[in-house]
Design a protein around this motif. Structure first.
Motif, PDB file in Angstrom:
ATOM      1  N   LEU A  34       0.536  -1.280  -0.055  1.00 24.21           N
ATOM      2  CA  LEU A  34      -0.051   0.074  -0.028  1.00 24.21           C
ATOM      3  C   LEU A  34       0.696   1.148  -0.039  1.00 24.21           C
ATOM      4  CD1 LEU A  34      -2.788   1.392   0.134  1.00 24.21           C
ATOM      5  CD2 LEU A  34      -2.798   1.128   2.836  1.00 24.21           C
ATOM      6  N   SER A  35       1.974   1.304   0.769  1.00 29.86           N
ATOM      7  CA  SER A  35       2.892   2.511   0.662  1.00 29.86           C
ATOM      8  C   SER A  35       3.483   2.646  -0.466  1.00 29.86           C
ATOM      9  CB  SER A  35       3.634   2.117   1.796  1.00 29.86           C
ATOM     10  OG  SER A  35       4.563   0.971   1.797  1.00 29.86           O
ATOM     11  N   ASN A  36       3.922   1.399  -1.343  1.00 27.91           N
ATOM     12  CA  ASN A  36       4.470   1.458  -2.551  1.00 27.91           C
ATOM     13  C   ASN A  36       3.364   2.132  -3.425  1.00 27.91           C
ATOM     14  OD1 ASN A  36       7.170  -0.166  -3.716  1.00 27.91           O
ATOM     15  ND2 ASN A  36       6.233  -0.751  -1.640  1.00 27.91           N
ATOM     16  N   LEU A  37       1.938   1.714  -3.411  1.00 24.65           N
ATOM     17  CA  LEU A  37       1.086   2.236  -4.304  1.00 24.65           C
ATOM     18  C   LEU A  37       0.730   3.931  -4.034  1.00 24.65           C
ATOM     19  CD1 LEU A  37      -1.260   1.610  -6.375  1.00 24.65           C
ATOM     20  CD2 LEU A  37      -2.557   0.957  -4.432  1.00 24.65           C
ATOM     21  N   SER A  38       0.978   4.044  -2.625  1.00 23.22           N
ATOM     22  CA  SER A  38       0.669   5.514  -2.641  1.00 23.22           C
ATOM     23  C   SER A  38       1.924   6.503  -3.245  1.00 23.22           C
ATOM     24  CB  SER A  38       0.680   5.834  -0.948  1.00 23.22           C
ATOM     25  OG  SER A  38      -0.429   5.342  -0.506  1.00 23.22           O
ATOM     26  N   PHE A  39       3.113   5.883  -2.958  1.00 22.35           N
ATOM     27  CA  PHE A  39       4.208   6.316  -3.553  1.00 22.35           C
ATOM     28  C   PHE A  39       3.993   6.539  -4.981  1.00 22.35           C
ATOM     29  CE2 PHE A  39       8.648   6.467  -5.481  1.00 22.35           C
ATOM     30  CZ  PHE A  39       8.971   7.617  -4.422  1.00 22.35           C
ATOM     31  N   LEU A  40       3.728   5.609  -5.730  1.00 20.86           N
ATOM     32  CA  LEU A  40       3.564   5.596  -7.180  1.00 20.86           C
ATOM     33  C   LEU A  40       2.291   6.444  -7.719  1.00 20.86           C
ATOM     34  CD1 LEU A  40       3.436   1.687  -8.313  1.00 20.86           C
ATOM     35  CD2 LEU A  40       4.581   3.782  -9.283  1.00 20.86           C
ATOM     36  N   ASP A  41       1.431   6.829  -6.829  1.00 19.80           N
ATOM     37  CA  ASP A  41       0.109   7.610  -7.279  1.00 19.80           C
ATOM     38  C   ASP A  41       0.794   8.939  -7.132  1.00 19.80           C
ATOM     39  OD1 ASP A  41      -1.919   5.777  -7.706  1.00 19.80           O
ATOM     40  OD2 ASP A  41      -2.415   5.409  -5.674  1.00 19.80           O
ATOM     41  N   ILE A  42       1.388   9.290  -6.128  1.00 16.20           N
ATOM     42  CA  ILE A  42       2.044  10.733  -6.043  1.00 16.20           C
ATOM     43  C   ILE A  42       2.852  11.077  -7.225  1.00 16.20           C
ATOM     44  CG2 ILE A  42       3.646  12.212  -4.682  1.00 16.20           C
ATOM     45  CD1 ILE A  42       2.571  10.808  -2.057  1.00 16.20           C
ATOM     46  N   THR A  81       4.164  -0.080 -13.567  1.00 12.68           N
ATOM     47  CA  THR A  81       4.486  -0.597 -12.375  1.00 12.68           C
ATOM     48  C   THR A  81       3.163  -0.843 -11.356  1.00 12.68           C
ATOM     49  OG1 THR A  81       6.635   0.428 -12.678  1.00 12.68           O
ATOM     50  CG2 THR A  81       5.929  -0.073 -10.389  1.00 12.68           C
ATOM     51  N   GLU A  82       2.352   0.449 -11.654  1.00 13.85           N
ATOM     52  CA  GLU A  82       1.307   0.320 -10.859  1.00 13.85           C
ATOM     53  C   GLU A  82       0.425  -0.785 -11.136  1.00 13.85           C
ATOM     54  OE1 GLU A  82      -2.675   3.063  -9.209  1.00 13.85           O
ATOM     55  OE2 GLU A  82      -0.601   4.090  -9.975  1.00 13.85           O
ATOM     56  N   VAL A  83       0.248  -1.015 -12.450  1.00 12.00           N
ATOM     57  CA  VAL A  83      -0.563  -2.245 -12.975  1.00 12.00           C
ATOM     58  C   VAL A  83      -0.056  -3.613 -12.304  1.00 12.00           C
ATOM     59  CG1 VAL A  83      -1.215  -3.882 -14.931  1.00 12.00           C
ATOM     60  CG2 VAL A  83      -1.634  -1.091 -14.981  1.00 12.00           C
ATOM     61  N   LEU A  84       1.206  -3.805 -12.291  1.00 10.73           N
ATOM     62  CA  LEU A  84       1.945  -4.843 -11.582  1.00 10.73           C
ATOM     63  C   LEU A  84       1.714  -4.982 -10.447  1.00 10.73           C
ATOM     64  CD1 LEU A  84       5.047  -4.817 -13.909  1.00 10.73           C
ATOM     65  CD2 LEU A  84       3.435  -6.725 -14.224  1.00 10.73           C
ATOM     66  N   LEU A  85       1.978  -3.903  -9.575  1.00  9.06           N
ATOM     67  CA  LEU A  85       1.911  -3.990  -8.085  1.00  9.06           C
ATOM     68  C   LEU A  85       0.374  -4.093  -8.040  1.00  9.06           C
ATOM     69  CD1 LEU A  85       3.569  -3.103  -5.683  1.00  9.06           C
ATOM     70  CD2 LEU A  85       2.688  -0.643  -5.895  1.00  9.06           C
ATOM     71  N   LEU A  86      -0.490  -3.707  -8.410  1.00  9.53           N
ATOM     72  CA  LEU A  86      -1.989  -4.149  -7.926  1.00  9.53           C
ATOM     73  C   LEU A  86      -2.223  -5.818  -8.232  1.00  9.53           C
ATOM     74  CD1 LEU A  86      -3.643  -1.157  -9.787  1.00  9.53           C
ATOM     75  CD2 LEU A  86      -3.749  -1.589  -7.345  1.00  9.53           C
ATOM     76  N   THR A  87      -1.622  -6.379  -9.120  1.00 11.87           N
ATOM     77  CA  THR A  87      -1.606  -7.621  -9.301  1.00 11.87           C
ATOM     78  C   THR A  87      -0.753  -8.194  -8.145  1.00 11.87           C
ATOM     79  OG1 THR A  87      -1.376  -7.362 -11.743  1.00 11.87           O
ATOM     80  CG2 THR A  87      -0.981  -9.731 -10.693  1.00 11.87           C
ATOM     81  N   TRP A 120       8.353  -3.140 -10.329  1.00 16.64           N
ATOM     82  CA  TRP A 120       9.262  -1.526 -10.631  1.00 16.64           C
ATOM     83  C   TRP A 120      10.381  -1.898 -11.637  1.00 16.64           C
ATOM     84  CZ3 TRP A 120       8.651   3.123  -8.636  1.00 16.64           C
ATOM     85  CH2 TRP A 120       7.798   3.497  -7.515  1.00 16.64           C
ATOM     86  N   PHE A 121      10.943  -3.192 -11.509  1.00 17.81           N
ATOM     87  CA  PHE A 121      11.975  -3.375 -12.775  1.00 17.81           C
ATOM     88  C   PHE A 121      11.329  -3.532 -14.074  1.00 17.81           C
ATOM     89  CE2 PHE A 121      14.652  -6.601 -15.306  1.00 17.81           C
ATOM     90  CZ  PHE A 121      15.750  -5.634 -15.309  1.00 17.81           C
ATOM     91  N   THR A 122      10.326  -4.539 -14.234  1.00 22.49           N
ATOM     92  CA  THR A 122       9.462  -4.820 -15.184  1.00 22.49           C
ATOM     93  C   THR A 122       8.959  -3.635 -15.760  1.00 22.49           C
ATOM     94  OG1 THR A 122       9.085  -6.877 -14.504  1.00 22.49           O
ATOM     95  CG2 THR A 122       7.672  -6.116 -16.216  1.00 22.49           C
ATOM     96  N   GLY A 123       8.567  -2.490 -15.066  1.00 20.03           N
ATOM     97  CA  GLY A 123       7.789  -1.448 -15.421  1.00 20.03           C
ATOM     98  C   GLY A 123       8.736  -0.671 -16.014  1.00 20.03           C
ATOM     99  N   PHE A 124       9.962  -0.667 -15.436  1.00 23.83           N
ATOM    100  CA  PHE A 124      11.021   0.350 -16.153  1.00 23.83           C
ATOM    101  C   PHE A 124      11.349  -0.088 -17.427  1.00 23.83           C
ATOM    102  CE2 PHE A 124      15.518   1.106 -16.791  1.00 23.83           C
ATOM    103  CZ  PHE A 124      15.419   2.555 -16.778  1.00 23.83           C
TER     104      PHE A 124
END
Length: 271
Positions: A34-42, A81-87, A120-124
């Motif tokens: 969740l903290s990763n997701l919040s940082f991503l959304d910002i 990255t957000e798409v993968l993190l939600l998974t 994060w790596f796959t998204g990059f």
């Protein structure tokens, strides 16, 4: 309106980050994601919204090609990255609901760190591929991006060379990434519903955000490029760049007992 929504997004997601960091009871895989997701959304909304606000409020609507490519890269980097993190988050919830006795053994530190880092790596890498191929195209005008930020499809419209390969790459790579992530997420929810309907009901709000994000992403990047489609894409993009990042802090604070307890605990410390 966009400035107010963007400000609420920054405050809400920053608030979640602070709460998770300060409360040791929230140092669990779920709140790590969740903290990763919040940082991503910002970061995700900050890639596009400030420039959009500048364009709306001033006459300076220009952007250099390098800055445009950088914006495009970080938009797709953070978005994928957000798409993968939600998974990853959906499977964390699946294990918690359907395998509660084995949760600690399965979702250990190595597992949840690996899931986050691989997202994060796959998204990059996904974004880097598109950025490199797009940067090789010649642009000879008119240099007017038909969008409120630099996205791949509007940039391809400005290229002076055949972009069939780039369009195919966008459809195959981005489409596959989003579709596979969506199917895996949906599968985890189906199994969660079959396993524990009571526990699954707590995830329905999260599922709404997931469907909104995946739906608009698939709608945007799997359709052929036309002038009409680019106009519709702008409306869809507003959904996942402006509104979706605001929904996460609302969902995870208003409907989350652990977050509410942490808020009360912090206010008591300050009192």
């Amino acid at each position: 309106m966009f400035l107010i929504i963007y400000t609420l997004n920054l405050l809400g997601n920053s608030f979640i980050l602070v709460i998770v960091i300060l409360d040791y009871n929230l140092h669990t895989p779920m709140y790590f994601f969740l903290s990763n997701l919040s940082f991503l959304d910002i970061c995700f909304s900050s890639v596009t919204v400030p420039k959009m606000l500048q364009n709306l409020l001033t006459q300076q609507k220009g952007i250099s090609l390098k800055a445009c490519l950088v914006q495009m890269h970080f938009f797709h980097f953070l978005g994928s990255t957000e798409v993968l993190l939600l998974t990853a988050m959906s499977y964390d919830r699946y294990v918690a609901i359907c395998r509660p006795l084995h949760y600690s053994a399965i979702m250990n530190m190595t597992m949840y760190l690996s899931l986050a880092l691989s997202s994060w790596f796959t998204g990059f890498v996904h974004s880097l591929v598109h950025t490199l191929f797009t940067s090789q195209l010649p642009f000879c005008g008119p240099n007017r991006v038909n969008h409120f930020f630099c996205d791949i499809k509007p940039l391809l419209e400005l290229a002076c060379r055949d972009t069939t390969f780039n369009v195919s790459l966008l459809s195959v790579v981005t489409g596959s990434l989003v579709m596979i992530s969506f199917l895996l997420t949906l599968l985890s929810y189906i199994h969660s519903a079959a396993g524990r309907m009571r526990g699954f009901s707590t995830c329905t709000a999260h599922l709404v955000v997931v469907l909104l994000l995946y739906g608009t992403a698939l709608f945007t990047y799997l359709r052929p490029v036309t002038k009409e489609s680019l106009q519709v894409d702008q409306i869809a993009a507003i959904s996942f760049t402006v509104f979706t990042p605001l929904l996460n802090p609302l969902i995870y604070t208003l409907r989350n007992k652990d977050i509410k307890k942490a808020i009360i605990w912090i206010f008591r410390l300050q009192g």
